[in-house]
Design a protein around this motif. Structure first.
Motif, short mmCIF file in Angstrom:
data_model
loop_
_atom_site.label_atom_id
_atom_site.label_comp_id
_atom_site.label_asym_id
_atom_site.label_seq_id
_atom_site.Cartn_x
_atom_site.Cartn_y
_atom_site.Cartn_z
N ASP A 71 -0.34 -7.35 -15.07
CA ASP A 71 -0.91 -6.06 -15.37
C ASP A 71 -1.63 -6.21 -16.76
OD1 ASP A 71 0.81 -4.63 -13.66
OD2 ASP A 71 2.27 -4.46 -15.10
N GLY A 72 -2.99 -5.46 -16.85
CA GLY A 72 -3.79 -5.58 -17.96
C GLY A 72 -4.62 -6.98 -17.81
N ALA A 73 -4.56 -7.79 -16.79
CA ALA A 73 -5.15 -9.03 -16.84
C ALA A 73 -6.49 -9.04 -16.65
CB ALA A 73 -4.71 -9.86 -15.45
N ALA A 74 -7.52 -9.83 -17.17
CA ALA A 74 -8.77 -9.86 -17.05
C ALA A 74 -9.35 -9.85 -15.62
CB ALA A 74 -9.56 -10.73 -18.00
N PRO A 75 -10.35 -9.30 -15.15
CA PRO A 75 -10.57 -9.63 -13.67
C PRO A 75 -11.16 -11.12 -13.48
CG PRO A 75 -11.47 -7.50 -14.31
CD PRO A 75 -11.26 -8.19 -15.78
N VAL A 76 -10.86 -11.58 -12.43
CA VAL A 76 -11.48 -12.92 -12.16
C VAL A 76 -12.90 -12.74 -11.52
CG1 VAL A 76 -10.44 -13.14 -9.79
CG2 VAL A 76 -11.11 -15.32 -10.82
N LEU A 77 -13.15 -11.70 -10.89
CA LEU A 77 -14.28 -11.16 -10.60
C LEU A 77 -14.74 -9.72 -10.66
CD1 LEU A 77 -16.77 -12.29 -8.64
CD2 LEU A 77 -15.51 -11.13 -6.57
N ASP A 78 -16.13 -9.52 -11.26
CA ASP A 78 -16.41 -8.12 -11.60
C ASP A 78 -17.77 -7.96 -11.24
OD1 ASP A 78 -16.40 -5.44 -12.64
OD2 ASP A 78 -16.62 -6.32 -14.73
N VAL A 79 -17.92 -6.96 -10.39
CA VAL A 79 -19.21 -6.90 -9.54
C VAL A 79 -19.38 -5.17 -10.08
CG1 VAL A 79 -20.25 -6.24 -7.26
CG2 VAL A 79 -18.49 -7.95 -7.61
N GLN A 80 -20.60 -5.12 -10.44
CA GLN A 80 -21.16 -3.79 -11.05
C GLN A 80 -22.43 -3.51 -10.60
OE1 GLN A 80 -19.54 -1.69 -12.73
NE2 GLN A 80 -17.59 -2.94 -12.70
N ASN A 81 -22.68 -2.50 -9.86
CA ASN A 81 -23.82 -1.69 -9.50
C ASN A 81 -24.69 -2.63 -8.52
OD1 ASN A 81 -25.75 0.58 -9.43
ND2 ASN A 81 -27.11 -0.35 -11.04
N LEU A 82 -24.31 -3.32 -7.59
CA LEU A 82 -24.69 -4.15 -6.67
C LEU A 82 -25.80 -3.52 -5.52
CD1 LEU A 82 -24.88 -7.35 -5.80
CD2 LEU A 82 -23.04 -6.58 -4.36
N LYS A 83 -27.13 -3.80 -5.54
CA LYS A 83 -27.85 -3.34 -4.56
C LYS A 83 -28.41 -4.34 -3.77
CE LYS A 83 -28.91 0.65 -7.49
NZ LYS A 83 -29.81 1.67 -8.11
N THR A 84 -28.55 -4.39 -2.34
CA THR A 84 -29.13 -5.35 -1.39
C THR A 84 -29.90 -4.66 -0.65
OG1 THR A 84 -27.03 -6.90 -2.04
CG2 THR A 84 -28.75 -7.08 0.11
N VAL A 85 -31.06 -5.03 -0.62
CA VAL A 85 -32.17 -4.73 0.42
C VAL A 85 -32.64 -5.66 1.44
CG1 VAL A 85 -34.54 -3.56 0.81
CG2 VAL A 85 -32.89 -2.91 -1.06
N PHE A 86 -32.82 -5.18 2.50
CA PHE A 86 -33.57 -6.18 3.76
C PHE A 86 -35.27 -5.58 3.76
CE2 PHE A 86 -29.08 -6.71 4.50
CZ PHE A 86 -29.11 -8.41 4.79
#
Length: 331
Positions: free
Chosen positions: A3-18
Protein backbone atom coordinates in the motif's frame (compact mmCIF):
# COMPACT_ATOMS: atom_id res chain seq x y z
CA UNK A 1 1.07 -5.16 -3.58
CA UNK A 2 2.45 -2.74 -0.97
CA UNK A 3 0.00 0.00 0.00
CA UNK A 4 1.26 3.45 -0.88
CA UNK A 5 4.30 2.13 -2.73
CA UNK A 6 5.71 4.38 -5.45
CA UNK A 7 4.85 3.21 -8.97
CA UNK A 8 7.50 1.18 -10.73
CA UNK A 9 6.01 2.47 -14.00
CA UNK A 10 4.08 5.72 -14.46
CA UNK A 11 2.58 6.61 -17.86
CA UNK A 12 1.05 10.03 -18.41
CA UNK A 13 -0.76 11.50 -21.42
CA UNK A 14 0.71 9.06 -23.95
CA UNK A 15 -0.20 9.81 -27.57
CA UNK A 16 0.87 7.67 -30.53
CA UNK A 17 0.10 8.46 -34.17
CA UNK A 18 0.66 6.46 -37.38
CA UNK A 19 1.32 8.52 -40.49
CA UNK A 20 -0.47 6.91 -43.42
CA UNK A 21 -1.22 7.88 -46.99
CA UNK A 22 -3.78 10.63 -46.86
CA UNK A 23 -3.50 11.47 -43.17
CA UNK A 24 -2.88 10.09 -39.70
CA UNK A 25 -4.25 7.36 -37.46
CA UNK A 26 -4.50 8.43 -33.81
CA UNK A 27 -3.98 5.02 -32.25
CA UNK A 28 -3.29 6.07 -28.64
CA UNK A 29 -4.95 9.18 -27.22
CA UNK A 30 -3.86 10.64 -23.87
CA UNK A 31 -3.49 7.28 -22.09
CA UNK A 32 -2.42 7.50 -18.44
CA UNK A 33 -1.92 4.72 -15.88
CA UNK A 34 0.56 3.49 -13.31
CA UNK A 35 1.86 0.13 -12.17
CA UNK A 36 2.96 -0.61 -8.62
CA UNK A 37 5.53 -3.14 -7.39
CA UNK A 38 4.12 -6.67 -7.40
CA UNK A 39 0.84 -5.62 -9.04
CA UNK A 40 -0.81 -7.37 -11.97
CA UNK A 41 -2.61 -4.86 -14.17
CA UNK A 42 -5.03 -6.32 -16.72
CA UNK A 43 -5.56 -4.36 -19.95
CA UNK A 44 -8.73 -5.34 -21.82
CA UNK A 45 -10.65 -4.24 -24.89
CA UNK A 46 -11.66 -5.31 -28.39
CA UNK A 47 -9.14 -5.76 -31.19
CA UNK A 48 -8.06 -2.32 -32.36
CA UNK A 49 -8.72 -0.64 -29.01
CA UNK A 50 -5.06 0.36 -28.64
CA UNK A 51 -3.91 -2.18 -26.03
CA UNK A 52 -0.84 -3.54 -27.82
CA UNK A 53 0.13 -0.25 -29.49
CA UNK A 54 0.11 1.45 -26.08
CA UNK A 55 2.45 -1.10 -24.53
CA UNK A 56 4.76 -1.24 -27.55
CA UNK A 57 4.94 2.56 -27.48
CA UNK A 58 6.38 2.39 -23.96
CA UNK A 59 9.48 0.53 -25.14
CA UNK A 60 9.94 2.04 -28.59
CA UNK A 61 8.97 -1.21 -30.31
CA UNK A 62 6.90 0.40 -33.06
CA UNK A 63 8.47 1.09 -36.47
CA UNK A 64 9.31 4.76 -36.94
CA UNK A 65 8.13 5.82 -39.46
CA UNK A 66 5.18 5.37 -39.72
CA UNK A 67 4.66 5.35 -35.92
CA UNK A 68 5.39 8.42 -33.83
CA UNK A 69 5.00 8.82 -30.07
CA UNK A 70 3.93 12.42 -30.17
CA UNK A 71 3.43 13.27 -26.52
CA UNK A 72 3.62 11.96 -22.95
CA UNK A 73 6.00 10.59 -20.34
CA UNK A 74 6.81 6.98 -19.44
CA UNK A 75 8.64 6.97 -16.12
CA UNK A 76 10.45 3.79 -15.11
CA UNK A 77 11.50 4.83 -11.64
CA UNK A 78 13.02 8.28 -12.16
CA UNK A 79 13.84 7.85 -15.88
CA UNK A 80 11.66 8.84 -18.83
CA UNK A 81 11.81 6.03 -21.39
CA UNK A 82 10.59 8.33 -24.16
CA UNK A 83 13.71 10.53 -23.94
CA UNK A 84 16.23 7.68 -23.75
CA UNK A 85 18.83 7.09 -26.41
CA UNK A 86 18.83 3.89 -28.46
CA UNK A 87 21.55 2.14 -26.42
CA UNK A 88 19.94 2.93 -23.07
CA UNK A 89 16.59 1.71 -24.38
CA UNK A 90 18.16 -1.56 -25.53
CA UNK A 91 19.42 -2.05 -21.97
CA UNK A 92 15.91 -1.50 -20.62
CA UNK A 93 14.30 -3.94 -23.09
CA UNK A 94 14.91 -7.45 -21.91
CA UNK A 95 16.79 -6.13 -18.89
CA UNK A 96 14.48 -4.12 -16.65
CA UNK A 97 11.34 -4.73 -18.70
CA UNK A 98 10.52 -8.12 -20.21
CA UNK A 99 8.03 -8.52 -23.07
CA UNK A 100 6.14 -11.71 -23.96
CA UNK A 101 4.65 -11.46 -27.44
CA UNK A 102 1.39 -12.99 -28.64
CA UNK A 103 2.71 -15.61 -31.05
CA UNK A 104 5.78 -17.52 -29.84
CA UNK A 105 6.34 -19.22 -33.21
CA UNK A 106 6.96 -15.91 -34.96
CA UNK A 107 8.69 -14.31 -31.95
CA UNK A 108 11.32 -17.04 -31.55
CA UNK A 109 14.04 -17.19 -34.20
CA UNK A 110 13.68 -20.52 -36.02
CA UNK A 111 17.38 -20.76 -36.98
CA UNK A 112 18.77 -20.60 -33.41
CA UNK A 113 18.24 -23.16 -30.67
CA UNK A 114 16.34 -22.00 -27.60
CA UNK A 115 19.47 -22.15 -25.46
CA UNK A 116 21.14 -19.46 -27.56
CA UNK A 117 18.01 -17.30 -27.47
CA UNK A 118 17.77 -17.48 -23.67
CA UNK A 119 21.51 -17.01 -23.15
CA UNK A 120 21.83 -13.98 -25.43
CA UNK A 121 20.14 -11.44 -23.09
CA UNK A 122 22.05 -12.89 -20.14
CA UNK A 123 25.35 -12.23 -21.85
CA UNK A 124 24.35 -8.84 -23.30
CA UNK A 125 22.57 -7.34 -20.28
CA UNK A 126 24.25 -9.13 -17.35
CA UNK A 127 27.68 -9.87 -18.76
CA UNK A 128 27.60 -13.55 -17.82
CA UNK A 129 30.14 -15.98 -19.19
CA UNK A 130 28.91 -18.65 -21.58
CA UNK A 131 29.00 -21.29 -18.83
CA UNK A 132 27.12 -19.18 -16.29
CA UNK A 133 24.61 -18.10 -18.93
CA UNK A 134 24.00 -21.74 -19.82
CA UNK A 135 23.46 -22.68 -16.17
CA UNK A 136 21.05 -19.77 -15.76
CA UNK A 137 19.21 -20.78 -18.96
CA UNK A 138 18.71 -24.30 -17.57
CA UNK A 139 17.41 -22.81 -14.33
CA UNK A 140 14.96 -20.59 -16.23
CA UNK A 141 13.59 -23.49 -18.28
CA UNK A 142 13.10 -25.43 -15.05
CA UNK A 143 11.33 -22.45 -13.47
CA UNK A 144 8.82 -22.30 -16.34
CA UNK A 145 8.19 -26.01 -16.14
CA UNK A 146 10.06 -27.49 -19.12
CA UNK A 147 11.30 -31.00 -18.25
CA UNK A 148 14.82 -32.23 -19.07
CA UNK A 149 15.85 -28.58 -19.38
CA UNK A 150 19.59 -29.01 -20.01
CA UNK A 151 19.03 -31.33 -22.97
CA UNK A 152 16.28 -29.16 -24.43
CA UNK A 153 18.57 -26.13 -24.64
CA UNK A 154 19.83 -27.63 -27.89
CA UNK A 155 16.36 -27.95 -29.41
CA UNK A 156 14.92 -25.49 -31.93
CA UNK A 157 11.52 -23.75 -31.64
CA UNK A 158 9.79 -26.14 -34.08
CA UNK A 159 10.64 -29.02 -31.72
CA UNK A 160 8.43 -27.54 -28.97
CA UNK A 161 4.64 -27.53 -28.71
CA UNK A 162 2.75 -24.23 -28.68
CA UNK A 163 2.48 -24.20 -24.90
CA UNK A 164 6.16 -25.07 -24.47
CA UNK A 165 7.19 -22.33 -26.92
CA UNK A 166 5.21 -19.84 -24.84
CA UNK A 167 7.05 -21.08 -21.75
CA UNK A 168 10.34 -20.48 -23.57
CA UNK A 169 9.20 -16.93 -24.38
CA UNK A 170 8.41 -16.37 -20.70
CA UNK A 171 11.84 -17.75 -19.74
CA UNK A 172 13.52 -15.27 -22.13
CA UNK A 173 11.45 -12.40 -20.71
CA UNK A 174 12.40 -13.41 -17.15
CA UNK A 175 16.09 -13.97 -17.92
CA UNK A 176 17.41 -10.72 -16.43
CA UNK A 177 15.02 -10.49 -13.47
CA UNK A 178 12.95 -7.60 -14.89
CA UNK A 179 11.08 -5.15 -12.69
CA UNK A 180 8.16 -5.24 -15.13
CA UNK A 181 6.82 -8.03 -17.34
CA UNK A 182 4.49 -7.09 -20.21
CA UNK A 183 2.54 -10.03 -21.64
CA UNK A 184 0.67 -9.28 -24.88
CA UNK A 185 -2.15 -11.84 -25.18
CA UNK A 186 0.30 -14.68 -24.55
CA UNK A 187 -2.36 -17.41 -24.34
CA UNK A 188 -4.57 -16.41 -27.29
CA UNK A 189 -3.20 -19.04 -29.68
CA UNK A 190 -3.26 -21.86 -27.10
CA UNK A 191 -5.97 -24.37 -26.29
CA UNK A 192 -7.89 -24.00 -23.03
CA UNK A 193 -5.91 -26.63 -21.11
CA UNK A 194 -2.51 -25.15 -22.02
CA UNK A 195 -3.87 -21.64 -21.39
CA UNK A 196 -4.78 -22.65 -17.84
CA UNK A 197 -1.28 -24.05 -17.30
CA UNK A 198 0.34 -20.80 -18.48
CA UNK A 199 -1.91 -18.73 -16.21
CA UNK A 200 -1.02 -20.90 -13.22
CA UNK A 201 2.65 -20.54 -14.14
CA UNK A 202 2.39 -16.73 -14.22
CA UNK A 203 0.60 -16.66 -10.85
CA UNK A 204 3.33 -18.84 -9.36
CA UNK A 205 6.18 -16.80 -10.86
CA UNK A 206 4.62 -13.55 -9.71
CA UNK A 207 4.38 -14.87 -6.15
CA UNK A 208 7.97 -16.17 -6.17
CA UNK A 209 9.65 -13.26 -7.97
CA UNK A 210 7.46 -10.32 -6.91
CA UNK A 211 7.58 -8.59 -10.29
CA UNK A 212 4.93 -6.21 -11.60
CA UNK A 213 2.99 -7.51 -14.60
CA UNK A 214 0.88 -5.94 -17.36
CA UNK A 215 -1.36 -8.60 -18.92
CA UNK A 216 -3.00 -7.61 -22.22
CA UNK A 217 -6.04 -9.62 -23.26
CA UNK A 218 -9.56 -9.51 -24.68
CA UNK A 219 -10.65 -12.23 -22.24
CA UNK A 220 -12.37 -10.85 -19.15
CA UNK A 221 -12.49 -14.32 -17.63
CA UNK A 222 -8.69 -14.44 -17.56
CA UNK A 223 -8.51 -10.99 -15.97
CA UNK A 224 -11.02 -11.95 -13.29
CA UNK A 225 -8.77 -14.79 -12.22
CA UNK A 226 -5.35 -13.13 -12.14
CA UNK A 227 -5.51 -9.30 -12.03
CA UNK A 228 -5.46 -6.83 -9.14
CA UNK A 229 -6.63 -3.92 -11.26
CA UNK A 230 -8.17 -3.52 -14.72
CA UNK A 231 -7.66 -0.93 -17.46
CA UNK A 232 -10.49 -0.98 -20.03
CA UNK A 233 -9.49 0.55 -23.38
CA UNK A 234 -11.67 1.65 -26.27
CA UNK A 235 -10.89 3.77 -29.32
CA UNK A 236 -7.26 4.29 -28.29
CA UNK A 237 -8.05 5.65 -24.84
CA UNK A 238 -8.89 4.54 -21.32
CA UNK A 239 -12.64 4.12 -20.81
CA UNK A 240 -12.48 2.91 -17.22
CA UNK A 241 -10.02 1.61 -14.66
CA UNK A 242 -10.34 0.21 -11.17
CA UNK A 243 -9.71 -2.73 -8.82
CA UNK A 244 -10.82 -5.95 -10.47
CA UNK A 245 -13.54 -6.84 -7.96
CA UNK A 246 -14.95 -3.31 -7.88
CA UNK A 247 -14.99 -2.99 -11.67
CA UNK A 248 -16.69 -6.35 -12.21
CA UNK A 249 -19.25 -5.67 -9.47
CA UNK A 250 -19.93 -2.02 -10.33
CA UNK A 251 -18.95 -1.23 -13.96
CA UNK A 252 -19.44 2.46 -14.71
CA UNK A 253 -18.81 2.78 -18.45
CA UNK A 254 -21.41 1.48 -20.93
CA UNK A 255 -18.62 -0.25 -22.85
CA UNK A 256 -17.40 -2.10 -19.74
CA UNK A 257 -20.98 -3.14 -19.05
CA UNK A 258 -21.38 -4.34 -22.62
CA UNK A 259 -18.17 -6.39 -22.41
CA UNK A 260 -19.34 -8.06 -19.20
CA UNK A 261 -22.73 -8.84 -20.74
CA UNK A 262 -21.06 -10.67 -23.64
CA UNK A 263 -19.46 -13.18 -21.27
CA UNK A 264 -21.15 -16.62 -21.35
CA UNK A 265 -23.17 -17.38 -18.20
CA UNK A 266 -22.61 -20.54 -16.17
CA UNK A 267 -26.33 -20.89 -15.52
CA UNK A 268 -28.77 -20.59 -18.36
CA UNK A 269 -30.83 -22.48 -20.88
CA UNK A 270 -30.00 -23.85 -24.30
CA UNK A 271 -32.16 -21.12 -25.85
CA UNK A 272 -30.16 -18.29 -24.28
CA UNK A 273 -28.25 -16.36 -26.93
CA UNK A 274 -24.82 -14.83 -26.50
CA UNK A 275 -24.94 -11.05 -26.21
CA UNK A 276 -23.00 -8.96 -28.72
CA UNK A 277 -22.00 -5.30 -28.88
CA UNK A 278 -23.84 -3.86 -31.85
CA UNK A 279 -22.00 -1.63 -34.33
CA UNK A 280 -18.35 -1.26 -35.29
CA UNK A 281 -15.29 0.15 -33.48
CA UNK A 282 -14.53 3.79 -34.36
CA UNK A 283 -12.26 4.98 -37.15
CA UNK A 284 -9.21 6.62 -35.60
CA UNK A 285 -8.30 8.93 -38.46
CA UNK A 286 -8.53 12.14 -36.46
CA UNK A 287 -7.87 13.32 -32.94
CA UNK A 288 -11.04 12.51 -30.97
CA UNK A 289 -13.31 15.46 -30.20
CA UNK A 290 -16.29 13.32 -29.15
CA UNK A 291 -16.86 10.13 -27.21
CA UNK A 292 -15.58 7.25 -29.40
CA UNK A 293 -18.26 4.87 -28.06
CA UNK A 294 -21.25 7.16 -28.66
CA UNK A 295 -22.51 5.43 -31.86
CA UNK A 296 -22.74 2.07 -30.06
CA UNK A 297 -23.86 3.38 -26.67
CA UNK A 298 -27.44 2.91 -25.41
CA UNK A 299 -27.00 5.91 -23.10
CA UNK A 300 -25.53 8.42 -25.59
CA UNK A 301 -26.51 12.06 -25.04
CA UNK A 302 -26.06 15.27 -27.01
CA UNK A 303 -22.89 16.17 -25.12
CA UNK A 304 -21.28 12.87 -26.18
CA UNK A 305 -21.20 14.04 -29.83
CA UNK A 306 -19.41 17.31 -29.07
CA UNK A 307 -17.16 16.57 -26.11
CA UNK A 308 -14.78 13.70 -25.41
CA UNK A 309 -15.30 12.85 -21.73
CA UNK A 310 -12.38 13.11 -19.33
CA UNK A 311 -11.71 10.52 -16.66
CA UNK A 312 -13.40 11.34 -13.37
CA UNK A 313 -12.86 9.62 -10.01
CA UNK A 314 -15.55 7.39 -8.53
CA UNK A 315 -13.70 6.62 -5.30
CA UNK A 316 -11.56 3.68 -4.24
CA UNK A 317 -9.06 4.06 -7.11
CA UNK A 318 -11.90 3.62 -9.62
CA UNK A 319 -12.42 6.14 -12.43
CA UNK A 320 -14.35 6.40 -15.69
CA UNK A 321 -14.35 8.53 -18.85
CA UNK A 322 -18.08 8.94 -19.48
CA UNK A 323 -20.73 11.69 -19.40
CA UNK A 324 -23.45 9.25 -18.33
CA UNK A 325 -24.01 8.59 -14.62
CA UNK A 326 -23.94 4.80 -14.24
CA UNK A 327 -25.88 5.05 -10.97
CA UNK A 328 -29.01 5.76 -13.01
CA UNK A 329 -29.34 2.11 -14.05
CA UNK A 330 -28.40 -1.35 -12.80
CA UNK A 331 -26.31 -3.79 -14.84
Amino acid sequence: MPDGAAPVLDVQNLKTVFRVRGGEVHAVNSVSFDLRPGELLGVVGESGSGKSVTMMSLLGLLPSPPAEVREGTVMLGDRNLLTMGAEDMRNVRGGEVGFVFQDPMTSLNPVFNVGFQIMEPLRVHMGLTRRKARDRAVELLEIVGIPDARRRLKDYPHQFSGGMRQRVMIAIALACDPKVLIADEPTTALDVTIQAQILELVKDLRQKLGMAIIWITHDLGVIAGIADRVLVMYGGQVAEQGPVRELFANPAHPYTRALLQTMPKLHGTRDDKLRVIEGQPPMLGAHPTACPFRDRCPHAMEICARENPQRRPLGGNHDVACHWDHREAAL
